[in-house]
Design a protein around this motif. Structure first.
Motif, short mmCIF file in Angstrom:
data_model
loop_
_atom_site.label_atom_id
_atom_site.label_comp_id
_atom_site.label_asym_id
_atom_site.label_seq_id
_atom_site.Cartn_x
_atom_site.Cartn_y
_atom_site.Cartn_z
N ILE A 55 50.54 33.98 60.49
CA ILE A 55 50.56 32.53 60.33
C ILE A 55 52.01 32.03 60.29
O ILE A 55 52.36 31.05 60.96
CB ILE A 55 49.79 32.10 59.06
N LEU A 56 52.86 32.68 59.52
CA LEU A 56 54.26 32.28 59.43
C LEU A 56 54.96 32.42 60.79
O LEU A 56 55.76 31.56 61.17
CB LEU A 56 54.98 33.10 58.37
N GLY A 57 54.64 33.47 61.53
CA GLY A 57 55.19 33.62 62.87
C GLY A 57 54.76 32.49 63.78
O GLY A 57 55.56 31.98 64.58
N GLY A 58 53.50 32.06 63.67
CA GLY A 58 53.02 30.93 64.47
C GLY A 58 53.72 29.63 64.09
O GLY A 58 54.07 28.83 64.96
N VAL A 59 53.93 29.42 62.80
CA VAL A 59 54.63 28.21 62.35
C VAL A 59 56.06 28.20 62.88
O VAL A 59 56.54 27.17 63.40
CB VAL A 59 54.60 28.11 60.81
N ILE A 60 56.74 29.30 62.79
CA ILE A 60 58.12 29.39 63.30
C ILE A 60 58.15 29.18 64.80
O ILE A 60 59.02 28.48 65.33
CB ILE A 60 58.76 30.73 62.89
N ALA A 61 57.20 29.77 65.53
CA ALA A 61 57.14 29.59 66.99
C ALA A 61 56.86 28.13 67.32
O ALA A 61 57.45 27.58 68.27
CB ALA A 61 56.06 30.49 67.58
N GLY A 62 55.98 27.47 66.55
CA GLY A 62 55.69 26.05 66.78
C GLY A 62 56.91 25.18 66.54
O GLY A 62 57.21 24.26 67.33
N ILE A 63 57.64 25.43 65.47
CA ILE A 63 58.87 24.67 65.19
C ILE A 63 59.89 24.90 66.30
O ILE A 63 60.54 23.95 66.76
CB ILE A 63 59.43 25.06 63.81
N ASP A 64 60.02 26.12 66.75
CA ASP A 64 60.94 26.44 67.84
C ASP A 64 60.55 25.69 69.11
O ASP A 64 61.41 25.13 69.80
CB ASP A 64 60.94 27.95 68.09
N TRP A 65 59.26 25.66 69.39
CA TRP A 65 58.78 24.97 70.59
C TRP A 65 59.07 23.47 70.49
O TRP A 65 59.50 22.85 71.47
CB TRP A 65 57.28 25.22 70.76
N LEU A 66 58.84 22.87 69.32
CA LEU A 66 59.11 21.44 69.14
C LEU A 66 60.61 21.12 69.28
O LEU A 66 60.99 20.12 69.91
CB LEU A 66 58.62 20.97 67.77
N ILE A 67 61.45 21.97 68.73
CA ILE A 67 62.90 21.76 68.85
C ILE A 67 63.32 21.87 70.32
O ILE A 67 64.10 21.06 70.82
CB ILE A 67 63.67 22.76 67.97
N ARG A 68 62.79 22.88 71.01
CA ARG A 68 63.13 23.05 72.43
C ARG A 68 62.65 21.85 73.25
O ARG A 68 63.36 21.35 74.12
CB ARG A 68 62.50 24.34 72.96
N LEU A 69 61.43 21.36 72.96
CA LEU A 69 60.88 20.20 73.64
C LEU A 69 61.75 18.96 73.40
O LEU A 69 62.05 18.19 74.32
CB LEU A 69 59.44 19.95 73.19
N GLY A 70 62.17 18.78 72.13
CA GLY A 70 63.03 17.65 71.79
C GLY A 70 64.38 17.73 72.48
O GLY A 70 64.91 16.73 72.98
N LEU A 71 64.95 18.92 72.54
CA LEU A 71 66.25 19.07 73.22
C LEU A 71 66.13 18.84 74.72
O LEU A 71 67.04 18.28 75.35
CB LEU A 71 66.84 20.45 72.93
N GLN A 72 65.03 19.25 75.32
CA GLN A 72 64.83 19.01 76.75
C GLN A 72 64.64 17.51 77.02
O GLN A 72 65.11 17.00 78.03
CB GLN A 72 63.61 19.78 77.26
N ALA A 73 63.99 16.79 76.12
CA ALA A 73 63.79 15.37 76.27
C ALA A 73 65.12 14.61 76.21
O ALA A 73 65.33 13.63 76.91
CB ALA A 73 62.82 14.84 75.23
N VAL A 74 66.00 15.09 75.34
CA VAL A 74 67.30 14.45 75.19
C VAL A 74 68.21 14.81 76.38
O VAL A 74 69.09 14.06 76.75
CB VAL A 74 67.94 14.87 73.85
N GLY A 75 67.97 15.96 76.96
CA GLY A 75 68.75 16.38 78.13
C GLY A 75 69.81 17.41 77.80
O GLY A 75 70.78 17.56 78.54
N LEU A 76 69.66 18.09 76.70
CA LEU A 76 70.65 19.12 76.34
C LEU A 76 70.24 20.47 76.82
O LEU A 76 69.31 21.00 76.90
CB LEU A 76 70.86 19.16 74.82
#
Length: 76
Positions: A55-76
């Protein structure tokens, strides 16, 4: 060195080997005093640790995915 120091060093027996035997006897005695978990309790606790880790691994992977998605949206 004084005479008293010389004689005290001569009188004390020199031990070439460490006290391994008594150490292991103490370790064995300590293990006998431990209360070990029953098989059912061990299985339940191990299962809980594995589930929480997944469960903790899934939460960390989800947070990582959201951060990556946000950075791609910003263009970094």
């Amino acid at each position: 060195m004084s005479e008293a120091e010389n004689t005290s060093k001569k009188d004390s027996p020199k031990k070439d080997s460490p006290k391994k035997d008594s150490f292991f006897k103490h370790v064995k005695a300590e293990f006998k005093r431990c209360t070990w978990p029953k098989k059912e309790e061990l299985i339940r606790q191990s299962t809980l640790v594995i589930i929480i880790s997944v469960i903790l691994g899934g939460v960390i992977a989800g947070i990582d995915w959201l951060i990556r998605l946000g950075l791609q949206a910003v263009g970094l």
